[in-house]
Design a protein around this motif. Structure first.
Motif, PDB file in Angstrom:
ATOM      1  N   GLY A  11       0.865  -1.177   0.000  1.00 59.45           N
ATOM      2  CA  GLY A  11       0.000   0.000   0.000  1.00 59.45           C
ATOM      3  C   GLY A  11       0.898   1.222   0.000  1.00 59.45           C
ATOM      4  N   ALA A  15      -0.256   5.869   5.554  1.00 53.86           N
ATOM      5  CA  ALA A  15       0.479   5.032   6.506  1.00 53.86           C
ATOM      6  C   ALA A  15       1.824   4.607   5.915  1.00 53.86           C
ATOM      7  N   GLU A  38      -0.692   0.354  -5.694  1.00 56.73           N
ATOM      8  CA  GLU A  38      -1.503   0.363  -6.898  1.00 56.73           C
ATOM      9  C   GLU A  38      -1.513   1.758  -7.524  1.00 56.73           C
ATOM     10  N   GLU A  39      -1.326   2.793  -6.699  1.00 55.52           N
ATOM     11  CA  GLU A  39      -1.343   4.161  -7.216  1.00 55.52           C
ATOM     12  C   GLU A  39      -0.048   4.427  -7.977  1.00 55.52           C
ATOM     13  N   ARG A  46      -3.595  12.142   1.936  1.00 54.49           N
ATOM     14  CA  ARG A  46      -4.900  11.965   1.286  1.00 54.49           C
ATOM     15  C   ARG A  46      -5.922  13.056   1.662  1.00 54.49           C
ATOM     16  N   LYS A  51      -9.859  18.960   0.042  1.00 48.32           N
ATOM     17  CA  LYS A  51      -9.709  20.340   0.550  1.00 48.32           C
ATOM     18  C   LYS A  51      -8.950  21.165  -0.490  1.00 48.32           C
ATOM     19  N   VAL A  94      -1.221  -5.919  -5.687  1.00 46.71           N
ATOM     20  CA  VAL A  94      -0.969  -7.276  -5.185  1.00 46.71           C
ATOM     21  C   VAL A  94      -2.299  -8.009  -5.145  1.00 46.71           C
ATOM     22  N   THR A 121      -2.973  -1.200   3.254  1.00 47.04           N
ATOM     23  CA  THR A 121      -3.780  -1.145   2.035  1.00 47.04           C
ATOM     24  C   THR A 121      -5.001  -0.222   2.158  1.00 47.04           C
ATOM     25  N   ARG A 145     -11.551   8.887  -3.546  1.00 44.74           N
ATOM     26  CA  ARG A 145     -10.666   8.146  -2.644  1.00 44.74           C
ATOM     27  C   ARG A 145      -9.205   8.425  -2.960  1.00 44.74           C
ATOM     28  N   ASP A 302      -6.100   2.523   7.986  1.00 43.21           N
ATOM     29  CA  ASP A 302      -7.535   2.214   7.866  1.00 43.21           C
ATOM     30  C   ASP A 302      -7.841   0.716   7.883  1.00 43.21           C
ATOM     31  N   VAL A 321      -6.675  10.025   9.494  1.00 35.98           N
ATOM     32  CA  VAL A 321      -5.278  10.158   9.104  1.00 35.98           C
ATOM     33  C   VAL A 321      -4.299  10.097  10.288  1.00 35.98           C
TER      34      VAL A 321
HETATM   35  P1  FAD Z   1      -4.687   4.931   2.218  1.00 32.76           P
HETATM   36  O1  FAD Z   1      -4.151   6.296   2.424  1.00 32.76           O
HETATM   37  O2  FAD Z   1      -6.024   4.762   1.609  1.00 32.76           O
HETATM   38  O3  FAD Z   1      -3.629   4.123   1.341  1.00 32.76           O
HETATM   39  C1  FAD Z   1      -3.834   2.798   0.927  1.00 32.76           C
HETATM   40  C2  FAD Z   1      -2.927   2.508  -0.233  1.00 32.76           C
HETATM   41  O4  FAD Z   1      -2.890   1.113  -0.504  1.00 32.76           O
HETATM   42  C3  FAD Z   1      -3.352   3.169  -1.535  1.00 32.76           C
HETATM   43  O5  FAD Z   1      -2.211   3.701  -2.166  1.00 32.76           O
HETATM   44  C4  FAD Z   1      -3.922   2.000  -2.351  1.00 32.76           C
HETATM   45  O6  FAD Z   1      -3.832   2.193  -3.744  1.00 32.76           O
HETATM   46  C5  FAD Z   1      -2.994   0.891  -1.900  1.00 32.76           C
HETATM   47  N1  FAD Z   1      -3.519  -0.478  -2.097  1.00 32.76           N
HETATM   48  C6  FAD Z   1      -4.672  -0.993  -1.621  1.00 32.76           C
HETATM   49  N2  FAD Z   1      -4.780  -2.309  -1.955  1.00 32.76           N
HETATM   50  C7  FAD Z   1      -3.661  -2.610  -2.652  1.00 32.76           C
HETATM   51  C8  FAD Z   1      -3.185  -3.803  -3.284  1.00 32.76           C
HETATM   52  N3  FAD Z   1      -3.856  -4.958  -3.233  1.00 32.76           N
HETATM   53  N4  FAD Z   1      -1.995  -3.749  -3.935  1.00 32.76           N
HETATM   54  C9  FAD Z   1      -1.273  -2.591  -3.984  1.00 32.76           C
HETATM   55  N5  FAD Z   1      -1.681  -1.434  -3.394  1.00 32.76           N
HETATM   56  C10 FAD Z   1      -2.851  -1.451  -2.748  1.00 32.76           C
HETATM   57  N6  FAD Z   1      -8.801  11.775   7.750  1.00 32.76           N
HETATM   58  C11 FAD Z   1      -8.712  12.742   8.697  1.00 32.76           C
HETATM   59  O7  FAD Z   1      -8.442  12.436   9.858  1.00 32.76           O
HETATM   60  N7  FAD Z   1      -8.903  14.054   8.373  1.00 32.76           N
HETATM   61  C12 FAD Z   1      -9.211  14.445   7.122  1.00 32.76           C
HETATM   62  O8  FAD Z   1      -9.401  15.639   6.878  1.00 32.76           O
HETATM   63  C13 FAD Z   1      -9.351  13.454   6.114  1.00 32.76           C
HETATM   64  N8  FAD Z   1      -9.665  13.800   4.858  1.00 32.76           N
HETATM   65  C14 FAD Z   1      -9.826  12.828   3.922  1.00 32.76           C
HETATM   66  C15 FAD Z   1     -10.178  13.198   2.621  1.00 32.76           C
HETATM   67  C16 FAD Z   1     -10.371  12.239   1.650  1.00 32.76           C
HETATM   68  C17 FAD Z   1     -10.767  12.654   0.263  1.00 32.76           C
HETATM   69  C18 FAD Z   1     -10.208  10.869   1.964  1.00 32.76           C
HETATM   70  C19 FAD Z   1     -10.434   9.827   0.903  1.00 32.76           C
HETATM   71  C20 FAD Z   1      -9.835  10.492   3.238  1.00 32.76           C
HETATM   72  C21 FAD Z   1      -9.635  11.467   4.229  1.00 32.76           C
HETATM   73  N9  FAD Z   1      -9.270  11.140   5.519  1.00 32.76           N
HETATM   74  C22 FAD Z   1      -9.132  12.104   6.473  1.00 32.76           C
HETATM   75  C23 FAD Z   1      -8.997   9.744   5.883  1.00 32.76           C
HETATM   76  C24 FAD Z   1      -7.500   9.438   5.725  1.00 32.76           C
HETATM   77  O9  FAD Z   1      -7.037   9.928   4.497  1.00 32.76           O
HETATM   78  C25 FAD Z   1      -7.279   7.946   5.832  1.00 32.76           C
HETATM   79  O10 FAD Z   1      -7.621   7.559   7.136  1.00 32.76           O
HETATM   80  C26 FAD Z   1      -5.838   7.576   5.519  1.00 32.76           C
HETATM   81  O11 FAD Z   1      -5.522   7.888   4.194  1.00 32.76           O
HETATM   82  C27 FAD Z   1      -5.576   6.102   5.770  1.00 32.76           C
HETATM   83  O12 FAD Z   1      -4.272   5.815   5.414  1.00 32.76           O
HETATM   84  P2  FAD Z   1      -3.854   4.346   4.894  1.00 32.76           P
HETATM   85  O13 FAD Z   1      -2.430   4.443   4.517  1.00 32.76           O
HETATM   86  O14 FAD Z   1      -4.319   3.345   5.863  1.00 32.76           O
HETATM   87  O15 FAD Z   1      -4.736   4.134   3.597  1.00 32.76           O
END
Ligand code: FAD
Ligand code: NDP
Length: 433
Positions: A11, A15, A38-39, A46, A51, A94, A121, A145, A302, A321
């Motif tokens: 991912g 994170a 994947e991105e 994010r 915003k 993946v 992920t 997303r 997440d 976040v």
């Molecule tokens: P993500 O940031 O979603 O990253 C997951 C990554 O894994 C992505 O790059 C995805 O492509 C990749 N991935 C998934 N599956 C696979 C696979 N099988 N193979 C390869 N890659 C894969 N939270 C707040 O607290 N305040 C905010 O103001 C806020 N604003 C937000 C605005 C938006 C538009 C969004 C969508 C979310 C917002 N959030 C906010 C929530 C916050 O962004 C998320 O909680 C945070 O991004 C989670 O981080 P993460 O790394 O767990 O997941």
């Protein structure tokens, strides 16, 4: 065909960026770590997507908001990863894992092995089709997303200036995208099933404040209703939405924010090696060190369901976040310095910014509700009192030290002997503690 790493982050979102920073601080050697995403871009903050990225003038763009600028840390550009010898394997999904062989298999069939794996992920946006509504692939229907979704939404918004939009969902995406649409001079109708905005966090009184603020900016609300179908023109573009009670709302574009599902799919069920990760609350279950039921595999952000000490080790999956940043750093610390790393002691923290408003929330919204402050002048708050202690606190329009004060009363579970007194003191209570 295959590659081998000591550490693999699966991912490439928030994170992943914070985990990479922590690995670097702990002197990971060049060539030992990779991020598979994947991105097609390096990890970014994010929250910017709903915003600054959607602003009609001087929008934020990459590389400005690569992680870890959101926590006032270094900005990790692709160049930074190159200099550190951290491999970015982008545009790569993946599809499955073999936990016994410590291997991931990509869609292209490549095998990437690890000694330690961090699953980061995140989550995917729920689609209307999952609720039996068809047609959300139309060119003027937007989800939000990732950066590709945001680019698409910007284009659709640009073609709709002075026109109208329907926003489906009254949660975070619904509220933040509505603010962005209005700023882009688009008239918005919000449609959601609950009685009021942000039904899972806001009280009716809090929601009333935000709804009035939105109404003053021309936003219309249709509550207690859901979308059942779209009307389209001959080119396939949506021209109206039809609701459960038969209401028809003509529109030039639609934005959908109806929740998310954690991306657990490469780990669902038994893998080829016959191993399985424990799941809970729709995510991957971990302990206080972010370690899954397989000791070589960690999960953060997440996708992770982790014990929150403050809530008696209740397992929570937090879609915010701050949790992604902190769980990621904690997992790396647990991997690289196991003897110095205890169980994470996390204080849940959510925030949002819409128009000129800005709020923060700490803890949990359970128990007796105590509103305080000035609801007419955008400076108010809420405490949640459970069994005589503050368990949650919300503040709109605070200064840095105000937010620090409410965070502290939640963290220390300040005792409340007189709820009436708490209501009268309001924010002052937090400073007296
Ligand atoms: P993500 O940031 O979603 O990253 C997951 C990554 O894994 C992505 O790059 C995805 O492509 C990749 N991935 C998934 N599956 C696979 C696979 N099988 N193979 C390869 N890659 C894969 N939270 C707040 O607290 N305040 C905010 O103001 C806020 N604003 C937000 C605005 C938006 C538009 C969004 C969508 C979310 C917002 N959030 C906010 C929530 C916050 O962004 C998320 O909680 C945070 O991004 C989670 O981080 P993460 O790394 O767990 O997941
Ligand atoms: P939310 O869970 O916040 O809100 C979803 C909304 O859609 C709720 O109002 C929900 O109602 C409603 N809903 C559910 N099903 C339907 C349906 N079939 N038709 C119409 N409405 C429906 O999710 P979002 O999509 O707004 O946000 C996605 C993710 O992004 C979340 O993880 C969120 O944390 C994150 N995010 C966070 C931000 C922040 O922290 N500031 C900003 C932007 C995104 P009900 O409650 O009744 O199910």
């Amino acid at each position: 065909m295959g590659r081998a790493f000591v550490y693999v982050i699966l991912g490439g979102g928030v994170a992943a960026g914070y985990a990479a920073l922590e690995f670097s601080r702990r002197h990971v050697a060049p060539g030992e770590l990779c991020i598979i995403s994947e991105e097609s871009v390096a990890p970014y903050e994010r929250p910017a997507l709903s915003k600054g990225y959607l602003l009609p003038e001087n929008p934020t763009s990459l590389p400005q908001f690569h992680t870890c600028v959101g926590a006032n840390e270094e900005r990790l550009t692709p160049k930074w990863y190159g200099e550190k010898g951290i491999e970015l394997i982008l545009g790569t999904r993946v599809k499955s894992a073999d936990l016994k062989k410590k291997a991931l298999v990509t869609m292209a069939g490549e095998t990437i092995t690890y000694k330690y794996l961090i699953i980061a992920t995140g989550a995917r946006a729920l689609k209307l089709e999952e609720f039996g509504v068809w047609g959300s692939e139309a060119e003027n229907v937007c989800y939000l997303r990732d950066i590709a979704d945001a680019d698409r939404m910007v284009k659709v918004m640009q073609s709709c200036a002075g026109k109208s939009a329907v926003v489906i969902g009254g949660g975070y995406i619904g509220m933040e995208c509505t603010a962005a649409l209005v700023t882009n001079k688009i008239k918005v109708t919000m449609v959601f099933p609950e009685k009021h905005l942000m039904g899972r966090l806001f009280t009716a009184k809090m929601a009333e404040f935000y709804e009035n603020y939105y109404k003053e900016r021309g936003v219309k609300f249709v509550k207690g209703n859901v979308l059942t179908s779209f009307e389209n023109d001959p080119s396939g573009k949506v021209t109206a939405v039809i609701l459960r009670d038969g209401t028809r709302i003509p529109t030039d574009m639609v934005v959908v924010g109806i929740g998310i599902r954690a991306n657990t799919s490469p780990f669902d069920g038994l893998d080829k090696g016959g191993a399985k990760l424990a799941l809970e609350k729709g995510g991957i279950k971990v302990n206080g060190k972010m370690q899954t039921s397989d000791s070589s595999v960690y999960a953060v952000g997440d996708v992770a369901a982790f014990p929150v000490k403050l809530f008696g080790n209740d397992i929570r999956r937090l879609e915010h976040v701050d949790s992604a940043r902190k769980t990621a750093r904690h997992a790396v610390s647990a991997i690289m310095a196991p003897d110095e790393t205890g169980d994470l002691d996390y204080l849940p923290f959510f925030y949002s910014r819409v128009f000129a408003l800005s709020w923060q929330f700490y803890g949990d919204n359970v128990g007796e509700v105590v509103h305080f402050g000035d609801f007419l002048n955008s400076r108010f708050g809420v405490y949640w009192v459970n069994e005589g202690h503050i368990i949650g606190a919300f503040l709109e329009g605070g200064a840095k030290e105000d937010y620090e004060a409410i965070a502290k009363v939640v963290k220390t579970r300040s005792k409340v002997s007189d709820v009436g007194e708490l209501e009268k003191l309001g924010l002052e209570f937090a400073f007296r503690e």
